[in-house]
Design a protein around this motif. Structure first.
Motif, PDB file in Angstrom:
ATOM      1  N   LEU A  19       0.758  -1.210   0.041  1.00 24.64           N
ATOM      2  CA  LEU A  19       0.018   0.075  -0.056  1.00 24.64           C
ATOM      3  C   LEU A  19       0.915   1.430  -0.099  1.00 24.64           C
ATOM      4  O   LEU A  19       0.638   2.174  -0.804  1.00 24.64           O
ATOM      5  CB  LEU A  19      -0.773   0.002   1.383  1.00 24.64           C
ATOM      6  N   ALA A  20       1.864   1.378   0.684  1.00 29.76           N
ATOM      7  CA  ALA A  20       2.475   2.288   0.829  1.00 29.76           C
ATOM      8  C   ALA A  20       3.591   2.636  -0.354  1.00 29.76           C
ATOM      9  O   ALA A  20       3.521   3.562  -0.905  1.00 29.76           O
ATOM     10  CB  ALA A  20       3.704   2.234   2.097  1.00 29.76           C
ATOM     11  N   MET A  21       4.157   1.379  -0.888  1.00 27.47           N
ATOM     12  CA  MET A  21       4.811   1.701  -2.192  1.00 27.47           C
ATOM     13  C   MET A  21       3.761   2.246  -3.445  1.00 27.47           C
ATOM     14  O   MET A  21       4.142   2.985  -4.339  1.00 27.47           O
ATOM     15  CB  MET A  21       5.392   0.370  -2.616  1.00 27.47           C
ATOM     16  N   SER A  22       2.800   1.611  -3.396  1.00 28.39           N
ATOM     17  CA  SER A  22       1.669   2.010  -4.633  1.00 28.39           C
ATOM     18  C   SER A  22       1.078   3.377  -4.213  1.00 28.39           C
ATOM     19  O   SER A  22       0.258   3.943  -5.032  1.00 28.39           O
ATOM     20  CB  SER A  22       0.708   1.139  -4.651  1.00 28.39           C
ATOM     21  N   GLY A  23       1.324   4.071  -3.136  1.00 30.16           N
ATOM     22  CA  GLY A  23       0.739   5.377  -2.826  1.00 30.16           C
ATOM     23  C   GLY A  23      -0.439   5.334  -2.159  1.00 30.16           C
ATOM     24  O   GLY A  23      -1.301   6.418  -2.262  1.00 30.16           O
ATOM     25  N   MET A  24      -0.963   4.159  -1.784  1.00 32.09           N
ATOM     26  CA  MET A  24      -2.339   4.099  -1.614  1.00 32.09           C
ATOM     27  C   MET A  24      -2.488   4.422  -0.029  1.00 32.09           C
ATOM     28  O   MET A  24      -3.652   4.404   0.572  1.00 32.09           O
ATOM     29  CB  MET A  24      -2.886   2.646  -1.658  1.00 32.09           C
ATOM     30  N   THR A  25      -1.610   4.836   0.752  1.00 31.95           N
ATOM     31  CA  THR A  25      -1.644   5.568   2.050  1.00 31.95           C
ATOM     32  C   THR A  25      -2.159   6.922   1.910  1.00 31.95           C
ATOM     33  O   THR A  25      -2.347   7.532   2.898  1.00 31.95           O
ATOM     34  CB  THR A  25      -0.335   5.246   2.844  1.00 31.95           C
ATOM     35  N   ASP A  26      -2.079   7.447   0.755  1.00 37.04           N
ATOM     36  CA  ASP A  26      -2.255   8.772   0.613  1.00 37.04           C
ATOM     37  C   ASP A  26      -3.954   8.976   0.248  1.00 37.04           C
ATOM     38  O   ASP A  26      -4.347   8.563  -0.773  1.00 37.04           O
ATOM     39  CB  ASP A  26      -1.466   9.532  -0.466  1.00 37.04           C
ATOM     40  N   PRO A  27      -4.617   9.394   1.109  1.00 38.78           N
ATOM     41  CA  PRO A  27      -6.254   9.512   0.817  1.00 38.78           C
ATOM     42  C   PRO A  27      -6.325  10.505  -0.415  1.00 38.78           C
ATOM     43  O   PRO A  27      -7.412  10.328  -0.854  1.00 38.78           O
ATOM     44  CB  PRO A  27      -6.581  10.277   1.961  1.00 38.78           C
ATOM     45  N   ARG A  28      -5.601  11.320  -0.762  1.00 35.85           N
ATOM     46  CA  ARG A  28      -5.853  12.008  -2.023  1.00 35.85           C
ATOM     47  C   ARG A  28      -5.673  11.478  -3.226  1.00 35.85           C
ATOM     48  O   ARG A  28      -6.775  11.491  -4.247  1.00 35.85           O
ATOM     49  CB  ARG A  28      -4.671  13.288  -2.146  1.00 35.85           C
ATOM     50  N   ARG A  29      -4.910  10.250  -3.390  1.00 35.67           N
ATOM     51  CA  ARG A  29      -4.876   9.311  -4.473  1.00 35.67           C
ATOM     52  C   ARG A  29      -6.427   8.843  -4.521  1.00 35.67           C
ATOM     53  O   ARG A  29      -6.905   8.628  -5.578  1.00 35.67           O
ATOM     54  CB  ARG A  29      -4.039   8.330  -4.367  1.00 35.67           C
ATOM     55  N   VAL A  30      -6.769   8.129  -3.604  1.00 36.30           N
ATOM     56  CA  VAL A  30      -8.314   7.602  -3.461  1.00 36.30           C
ATOM     57  C   VAL A  30      -9.303   8.648  -3.809  1.00 36.30           C
ATOM     58  O   VAL A  30     -10.296   8.236  -4.714  1.00 36.30           O
ATOM     59  CB  VAL A  30      -8.562   6.918  -1.965  1.00 36.30           C
ATOM     60  N   LEU A  31      -9.264   9.679  -3.301  1.00 37.54           N
ATOM     61  CA  LEU A  31     -10.279  10.881  -3.566  1.00 37.54           C
ATOM     62  C   LEU A  31      -9.921  11.140  -5.043  1.00 37.54           C
ATOM     63  O   LEU A  31     -11.264  11.363  -5.683  1.00 37.54           O
ATOM     64  CB  LEU A  31      -9.961  12.101  -2.573  1.00 37.54           C
ATOM     65  N   GLY A  32      -8.918  11.023  -5.543  1.00 40.73           N
ATOM     66  CA  GLY A  32      -8.739  11.603  -6.919  1.00 40.73           C
ATOM     67  C   GLY A  32      -9.320  10.505  -7.840  1.00 40.73           C
ATOM     68  O   GLY A  32      -9.865  10.597  -8.913  1.00 40.73           O
ATOM     69  N   PHE A  33      -9.296   9.196  -7.456  1.00 38.96           N
ATOM     70  CA  PHE A  33      -9.833   8.103  -8.154  1.00 38.96           C
ATOM     71  C   PHE A  33     -11.679   8.391  -8.239  1.00 38.96           C
ATOM     72  O   PHE A  33     -12.195   7.907  -9.274  1.00 38.96           O
ATOM     73  CB  PHE A  33      -9.453   6.745  -7.514  1.00 38.96           C
ATOM     74  N   LEU A  34     -12.192   8.672  -6.984  1.00 39.04           N
ATOM     75  CA  LEU A  34     -13.533   8.973  -7.014  1.00 39.04           C
ATOM     76  C   LEU A  34     -13.745  10.166  -7.480  1.00 39.04           C
ATOM     77  O   LEU A  34     -15.132  10.394  -7.820  1.00 39.04           O
ATOM     78  CB  LEU A  34     -13.704   8.807  -5.392  1.00 39.04           C
ATOM     79  N   ASP A  35     -13.040  11.018  -8.047  1.00 34.17           N
ATOM     80  CA  ASP A  35     -13.448  12.204  -8.693  1.00 34.17           C
ATOM     81  C   ASP A  35     -13.499  11.919 -10.175  1.00 34.17           C
ATOM     82  O   ASP A  35     -12.388  12.421 -10.909  1.00 34.17           O
ATOM     83  CB  ASP A  35     -12.470  13.427  -8.380  1.00 34.17           C
ATOM     84  N   LEU A  36     -14.468  11.389 -10.701  1.00 41.19           N
ATOM     85  CA  LEU A  36     -14.478  11.000 -11.984  1.00 41.19           C
ATOM     86  C   LEU A  36     -14.585  12.497 -12.774  1.00 41.19           C
ATOM     87  O   LEU A  36     -14.240  12.293 -14.192  1.00 41.19           O
ATOM     88  CB  LEU A  36     -15.808  10.109 -12.329  1.00 41.19           C
ATOM     89  N   PHE A  37     -14.964  13.496 -12.439  1.00 44.88           N
ATOM     90  CA  PHE A  37     -15.287  14.774 -13.381  1.00 44.88           C
ATOM     91  C   PHE A  37     -14.441  15.733 -12.898  1.00 44.88           C
ATOM     92  O   PHE A  37     -14.679  16.801 -13.420  1.00 44.88           O
ATOM     93  CB  PHE A  37     -16.869  15.036 -13.428  1.00 44.88           C
ATOM     94  N   GLY A  38     -13.693  15.543 -12.101  1.00 43.76           N
ATOM     95  CA  GLY A  38     -12.490  16.416 -11.840  1.00 43.76           C
ATOM     96  C   GLY A  38     -11.033  16.081 -12.113  1.00 43.76           C
ATOM     97  O   GLY A  38     -10.709  15.852 -13.098  1.00 43.76           O
ATOM     98  N   ASP A  39     -10.484  16.159 -11.121  1.00 45.68           N
ATOM     99  CA  ASP A  39      -8.967  15.566 -11.051  1.00 45.68           C
ATOM    100  C   ASP A  39      -8.466  14.188 -10.878  1.00 45.68           C
ATOM    101  O   ASP A  39      -8.198  13.666  -9.921  1.00 45.68           O
ATOM    102  CB  ASP A  39      -8.229  16.433 -10.115  1.00 45.68           C
ATOM    103  N   PHE A  40      -9.190  13.328 -11.937  1.00 48.88           N
ATOM    104  CA  PHE A  40      -9.436  11.958 -11.839  1.00 48.88           C
ATOM    105  C   PHE A  40      -7.946  11.401 -11.862  1.00 48.88           C
ATOM    106  O   PHE A  40      -7.064  11.739 -12.616  1.00 48.88           O
ATOM    107  CB  PHE A  40     -10.154  11.364 -13.116  1.00 48.88           C
ATOM    108  N   ASP A  41      -7.480  10.394 -10.980  1.00 51.18           N
ATOM    109  CA  ASP A  41      -6.439   9.562 -10.686  1.00 51.18           C
ATOM    110  C   ASP A  41      -6.863   8.052 -10.956  1.00 51.18           C
ATOM    111  O   ASP A  41      -7.284   7.438  -9.812  1.00 51.18           O
ATOM    112  CB  ASP A  41      -5.867   9.996  -9.414  1.00 51.18           C
ATOM    113  N   PRO A  42      -6.320   7.469 -11.918  1.00 50.01           N
ATOM    114  CA  PRO A  42      -6.633   6.160 -12.253  1.00 50.01           C
ATOM    115  C   PRO A  42      -5.847   5.171 -11.431  1.00 50.01           C
ATOM    116  O   PRO A  42      -5.841   3.904 -11.504  1.00 50.01           O
ATOM    117  CB  PRO A  42      -6.478   5.902 -13.635  1.00 50.01           C
ATOM    118  N   THR A  43      -4.927   5.453 -10.561  1.00 47.03           N
ATOM    119  CA  THR A  43      -3.899   4.652  -9.932  1.00 47.03           C
ATOM    120  C   THR A  43      -4.507   3.593  -9.337  1.00 47.03           C
ATOM    121  O   THR A  43      -3.972   2.431  -9.206  1.00 47.03           O
ATOM    122  CB  THR A  43      -2.909   5.442  -9.071  1.00 47.03           C
TER     123      THR A  43
END
Length: 138
Positions: A19-43
């Motif tokens: 999780l740490a290596m993939s950056g999934m400990t950063d909640p901004r990555r998860v919120l970016g994934f959920l932000d389909l119409f904004g700053d989408f992050d597919p990680t």
């Protein structure tokens, strides 16, 4: 029991490291994934895809063993259908995930990397677990 505890610790450490290596400990990555119409992050999609692919490839082989290496039986869910409790719990989990950007695994790993957000989230998670136990005890 000592071997089981060590295996659980090693598994948790491996999961947390991933999780740490993939950056999934950063909640901004998860919120970016959920932000389909904004700053989408597919990680998160790639991390999830790796987990699903690994499970699809190996789950049947693991179950062919008959029992786990360090336990007498596999502990698999016996639920066969979708009910109101499942849907309600999924909705609450999803809302919390969408608000905080954390679910339990990354939050605990976040504690390991010193995330300030995790310091707020984990006590709330523990309070939710306690509330669940109190409600289901009655």
């Amino acid at each position: 029991m000592k071997k089981l505890s060590l295996a659980a610790l090693a598994s948790g450490a491996l999961f947390g490291t991933g999780l740490a290596m993939s950056g999934m400990t950063d909640p901004r990555r998860v919120l970016g994934f959920l932000d389909l119409f904004g700053d989408f992050d597919p990680t998160l999609m790639f991390v999830l895809g790796g987990a699903v692919a690994t499970t699809m490839l190996l789950f049947r082989f693991v179950l062919r063993r008959g029992s786990p290496v360090l336990a007498d039986t596999f502990h698999l869910s016996t639920l066969k259908g979708v009910d109101r409790r499942l849907l309600g719990g999924a909705a609450i989990f999803g809302i919390g995930w969408g608000i905080a950007g954390y679910c339990p695994g990354p939050a605990l790993a976040g504690l390991g990397v010193g995330s300030i957000e995790a310091l707020w989230f984990v006590p709330a998670l523990l309070a939710g677990l306690l509330l669940h136990r109190l409600v289901n005890r009655a």
